[in-house]
Design a protein around this motif. Structure first.
Motif, short mmCIF file in Angstrom:
data_model
loop_
_atom_site.label_atom_id
_atom_site.label_comp_id
_atom_site.label_asym_id
_atom_site.label_seq_id
_atom_site.Cartn_x
_atom_site.Cartn_y
_atom_site.Cartn_z
N GLU A 18 0.80 -1.22 0.00
CA GLU A 18 0.00 0.00 0.00
C GLU A 18 0.84 1.27 0.00
O GLU A 18 0.47 2.26 -0.64
N SER A 19 1.96 1.27 0.71
CA SER A 19 2.73 2.50 0.87
C SER A 19 4.09 2.48 0.19
O SER A 19 4.68 3.53 -0.07
N PRO A 62 3.25 2.70 -4.07
CA PRO A 62 2.35 1.55 -3.94
C PRO A 62 2.53 0.59 -5.11
O PRO A 62 2.86 0.99 -6.23
N ASN A 63 2.33 -0.68 -4.85
CA ASN A 63 2.49 -1.70 -5.88
C ASN A 63 1.22 -1.73 -6.75
O ASN A 63 0.15 -2.14 -6.28
N ALA A 123 -3.39 -8.35 -8.05
CA ALA A 123 -3.16 -9.57 -8.82
C ALA A 123 -2.19 -10.51 -8.13
O ALA A 123 -2.00 -11.65 -8.57
N GLU A 124 -1.57 -10.04 -7.05
CA GLU A 124 -0.52 -10.82 -6.41
C GLU A 124 -1.01 -12.17 -5.90
O GLU A 124 -0.42 -13.22 -6.21
N CYS A 125 -2.08 -12.17 -5.13
CA CYS A 125 -2.59 -13.42 -4.57
C CYS A 125 -3.03 -14.40 -5.65
O CYS A 125 -2.64 -15.58 -5.63
N VAL A 136 4.55 -10.35 -6.36
CA VAL A 136 4.55 -9.85 -7.73
C VAL A 136 4.80 -8.35 -7.68
O VAL A 136 4.08 -7.61 -7.00
N VAL A 137 5.83 -7.89 -8.37
CA VAL A 137 6.16 -6.47 -8.44
C VAL A 137 6.17 -6.08 -9.92
O VAL A 137 6.16 -6.95 -10.80
#
Length: 216
Positions: A50-51, A136-137, A142-144, A177-178
């Motif tokens: 988030e940050s 923030p990413n 979509a990461e999970c 995931v980045v």
């Protein structure tokens, strides 16, 4: 002859390379100045989705320092150097993120969770605003789903690691995931499997992962 440091395109390229190095690493060496003495602590970290701030855990002794410089991935000439500020934080989804990446902290008695702000960054002769590294990413949602998709077939994920980065990882676990790629936990640490370009939307990331799997 123009000054390289007055060239916006050169600075943009240098920042791009620095961000790519940062994305590829989730370990570093923290130099903490305590009573005019520098003490080095190897640390692992994650970025808060988030940050964009760094989340790590430290021994209580390290919190007595007056200055902190984080070298990523290690203390050497071409490393990234972050001047950081930090404060204690409680358990949260961000610390759960850390545990997913690195597991329970080792070698630290009664570890203290801390949140870190990057005040400034440096690589070689280039100095950057810390805000550039705390964003923030955009792929967080979509990461999970992506991690679940890849971890459902560890053999296929292992093949992907070998095909893209020539890494032999028998029991890989996708943990993050980045924009520049996938973070995969191996026995020797967390590695990045690059996308080949920076992605800015969850849909792009999901599409890119499917393309990578089809080519594996």
């Amino acid at each position: 002859m123009p000054d390289l440091f007055d060239d916006p395109s050169a600075e943009k390229l240098a920042l791009s390379h620095a961000l790519d190095l940062f994305d590829s690493c989730r370990e570093g060496v923290l130099i903490a100045r305590i009573a005019d003495t520098d003490t080095a602590w190897p640390i692992k970290f994650v970025t808060c989705p988030e940050s964009g701030r760094l989340i790590t855990c430290l021994a209580e002794e390290a919190l007595r320092a007056t200055e902190y410089v984080l070298h990523v991935p290690e203390e050497k000439a071409d490393s990234l150097q972050f001047l950081i500020s930090l404060e204690k934080c409680g358990e949260s989804s961000a610390t759960d993120h850390y545990l997913g990446y690195h597991g329970k902290p080792e070698g630290v008695h009664a570890p203290t969770w801390v949140e870190c702000w990057i005040d400034a960054a440096r690589r070689a002769d280039w100095v950057f605003d810390g805000e550039a590294f705390m964003t923030p990413n955009p792929l967080a949602s979509a990461e999970c789903p992506i991690c679940k998709r890849l971890n459902a077939d560890p053999a296929k994920l292992s093949q992907l690691c070998k095909a893209v980065e020539r890494l032999d990882i028998p029991s890989p676990v996708c943990v993050g995931v980045v924009p520049s790629g996938l973070h995969v936990r191996a026995r020797f640490g967390v590695v990045r499997i690059p996308f080949g370009q920076r992605l800015e939307s969850p849909a792009e990331a999901e599409k890119r992962v499917e393309e990578m799997l089809l080519k594996t």
